[in-house]
Design a protein around this motif. Structure first.
Motif, PDB file in Angstrom:
ATOM      1  N   ARG B  36       0.764  -0.995   0.048  1.00  0.00           N
ATOM      2  CA  ARG B  36      -0.065   0.071   0.047  1.00  0.00           C
ATOM      3  C   ARG B  36       0.952   1.180   0.154  1.00  0.00           C
ATOM      4  N   GLN B  37       0.577   2.139  -0.840  1.00  0.00           N
ATOM      5  CA  GLN B  37       1.126   3.569  -0.628  1.00  0.00           C
ATOM      6  C   GLN B  37      -0.118   4.695  -0.436  1.00  0.00           C
ATOM      7  N   ASN B  38       0.340   5.244   0.740  1.00  0.00           N
ATOM      8  CA  ASN B  38      -0.487   6.475   0.768  1.00  0.00           C
ATOM      9  C   ASN B  38       0.068   7.655   0.167  1.00  0.00           C
ATOM     10  N   SER B  39      -0.453   8.614  -0.211  1.00  0.00           N
ATOM     11  CA  SER B  39      -0.032   9.768  -1.251  1.00  0.00           C
ATOM     12  C   SER B  39       1.157  10.205  -0.926  1.00  0.00           C
ATOM     13  N   THR B  84      -8.003   4.517   1.993  1.00  0.00           N
ATOM     14  CA  THR B  84      -7.634   5.044   0.733  1.00  0.00           C
ATOM     15  C   THR B  84      -6.248   5.253   0.549  1.00  0.00           C
ATOM     16  N   ALA B  85      -5.798   4.549  -0.589  1.00  0.00           N
ATOM     17  CA  ALA B  85      -4.426   4.541  -1.008  1.00  0.00           C
ATOM     18  C   ALA B  85      -4.278   3.962  -2.292  1.00  0.00           C
TER      19      ALA B  85
END
Lengths: 113, 112
Positions: B36-39, B84-85
């Motif tokens: 996962r990558q958050n903004s 959200t990601a």
């Protein structure tokens, strides 16, 4: 808390400059990696290293070099920065033979003007 | 070259619904991983499934792997706004030292 630390969060450099991106990990990991991330292209592997003083080219090594003089530090060098090297650069490390996945740094957003 | 391709490229769902993302790849793998990558941040390892496994669970995450179809899916149940990601699959095709090839990711938006 174990981590991978990239020295700069944001960096702005001029075309033709020599740029050093530093990455340090404190997990005693053998493997270290440099990726760049661009919209629509995902992450692309630039260089990687499985041991001190060892390096191997990834998928897009042109215009880059690396240095790994100590186990914990893996440096990415842009010999002569160009505007098409504007990107997010991500460093990661992993433990040899464990297959536990990568630990990533927070990334360096490099802009070459 | 891209080994993994995620589908869909973007997904928006209501909070509380389940989110499913798919990944297809081209060659034999040692294992497949999801991140996962958050903004604007680095990627975070979520789960790893080995080539001899078919399904794996971790909290609200469920991953399946079908090596005959060269595909994997990631299911997030009871989604939350914090999910959200962007989500990436990555394949390890090195039967030795780990070296991952990442897909282009699925952008997941959870609508509160």
């Amino acid at each position: 808390d174990v981590k991978v630390t990239q020295s700069s969060r944001y960096l702005v450099k001029r075309t033709g400059e020599k740029v050093f991106l530093e990455c340090v990990q404190d997990m005693d990991h053998e493997n270290m990696f440099w990726y760049r991330q661009d919209p629509g292209l995902g992450l692309r592997l630039i260089y990687f290293s499985y041991d001190v003083k060892m390096k191997e080219k990834g998928d897009i090594p042109e215009g880059y070099s690396v240095s790994r003089e100590k186990k914990e530090r893996f440096s990415l060098i842009l010999e002569s920065a160009s505007t098409n090297q504007t990107s997010m650069y991500l460093c990661a490390s992993s433990s040899q033979g464990q297959g536990d996945g990568y630990t990533f740094g927070s990334g360096t957003r490099l802009t070459v003007v | 070259s891209q080994q993994g391709e995620e589908d869909p490229q973007a997904l928006s769902i209501q909070e509380g619904e389940n989110a499913t993302m798919n990944c297809s790849y081209k060659t034999s793998i040692n294992n497949l991983q999801w991140y996962r990558q958050n903004s604007g941040r680095g990627l975070v390892h979520l789960i790893l499934i080995r080539s001899n496994e078919r399904e794996k669970h971790s909290g609200r995450l469920r991953v399946t792997l079908d090596t005959s179809k060269k595909s994997s899916s990631l299911l997030i149940t009871a989604s939350r706004a914090a999910d959200t990601a962007s989500y990436f699959c990555a394949t390890d095709t090195n039967f030795g030292n780990e070296k991952l090839t990442f897909g282009t990711g699925t952008r997941l938006t959870i609508i509160p």
